[in-house]
Design a protein around this motif. Sequence first.
Motif, PDB file in Angstrom:
ATOM      1  N   ILE A  75     -14.957   9.169   6.600  1.00 47.16           N
ATOM      2  CA  ILE A  75     -14.199   8.403   6.167  1.00 47.16           C
ATOM      3  C   ILE A  75     -14.846   7.400   4.891  1.00 47.16           C
ATOM      4  O   ILE A  75     -14.205   7.136   4.587  1.00 47.16           O
ATOM      5  CB  ILE A  75     -14.476   6.783   7.620  1.00 47.16           C
ATOM      6  N   THR A 101     -11.151   8.861  -2.892  1.00 44.89           N
ATOM      7  CA  THR A 101      -9.882   8.189  -3.341  1.00 44.89           C
ATOM      8  C   THR A 101      -9.891   7.348  -4.257  1.00 44.89           C
ATOM      9  O   THR A 101      -9.469   7.288  -5.625  1.00 44.89           O
ATOM     10  CB  THR A 101      -9.103   7.338  -1.542  1.00 44.89           C
ATOM     11  N   SER A 133      -8.750   8.267   5.630  1.00 48.91           N
ATOM     12  CA  SER A 133      -9.647   9.244   4.439  1.00 48.91           C
ATOM     13  C   SER A 133      -8.801  10.493   3.580  1.00 48.91           C
ATOM     14  O   SER A 133      -8.435  10.364   2.356  1.00 48.91           O
ATOM     15  CB  SER A 133     -11.250  10.149   4.890  1.00 48.91           C
ATOM     16  N   GLY A 144     -14.097   9.930   1.953  1.00 48.56           N
ATOM     17  CA  GLY A 144     -13.289  10.163   1.835  1.00 48.56           C
ATOM     18  C   GLY A 144     -12.659   8.704   0.948  1.00 48.56           C
ATOM     19  O   GLY A 144     -11.706   8.569  -0.342  1.00 48.56           O
ATOM     20  N   VAL A 145     -12.643   7.617   1.016  1.00 47.47           N
ATOM     21  CA  VAL A 145     -12.775   6.146   0.564  1.00 47.47           C
ATOM     22  C   VAL A 145     -13.448   6.096  -1.087  1.00 47.47           C
ATOM     23  O   VAL A 145     -12.276   6.029  -1.981  1.00 47.47           O
ATOM     24  CB  VAL A 145     -13.201   5.209   1.296  1.00 47.47           C
TER      25      VAL A 145
END
Length: 277
Positions: A240, A247, A169, A243-244
């Motif tokens: 997580i 991204t 993440s 964060g993904v």
Amino acid sequence: MRLVWQLLAVAAVWILGNLAMAAVTDDPWLALVAGLVTALVAVLVYGWVVRRTEHREPVEVSVRGAGAGVGGGTLLGVAMFGAVIASIAVFGDYTIHGLGTPASAVGLLGIMTGAAVTEELVFRGVLFRNVERWTGTWIALVLTGALFGLIHLLNPNATLWGAVAIAVSAGGMLTAAFVATRTLWLPIGLHFGWNVAASAIFSTEVSGSNTPQGLLDATMSGPALVTGGDFGPEGSVVAIVLGVVATGVFMWLAHRRGHVVPVRRSDRVDVGAAFVG
């Protein structure tokens, strides 16, 4: 050799700054000053070593756009971590009991400033940029993200799951924020905002580092997949996923702006010079 010299210069400030902040951690005002001084010196040293080794202006830490980058990143980081805490609270696993330790929150502002700036300069400014020249953007993102996660195994309450969560993440999100903007200010602000929300505001554990209490007196309990366990909310599945997603959004922007360096050697360029201006 430019990677070696840049890493030695910036890592020296990182290490010395951490030692200085640790020495005054019991005095919140000294901790605030130590963190701010560490951040300032780190940026100046980074700019100096880039000029010496790459013979260009370090536009990625240019004063122009610094306020907007850091400010916007900080707001985004606080909002994202707030969403993580809200999701944990929905399950009844985060409880606020009252006011915590405001003085400690002041010291945490300084500590998190120093940490955010030095870590971004080391991992995104030095390591990612140099590795990207050899491998392209995607491979460099994976490699430096993994290293970013591994370094967190050194923390007192570190877990393998927590390190993987950080790599997937935070490592990806912060690197992608740099690729999208080609400045270090957005990832610095994002890193700072996330850490300040986690420590100084919501009084949770930050990457298993025995974080002192911040502004709120709060406790967490419940499944580690929801709360992150001893590592802190960064090990939460919600963190997580956020964060993904972040991204992906940043890399989509990077692709649209032509900031992604391809893997093929013949198509690669000196990234430091290519995105000037």
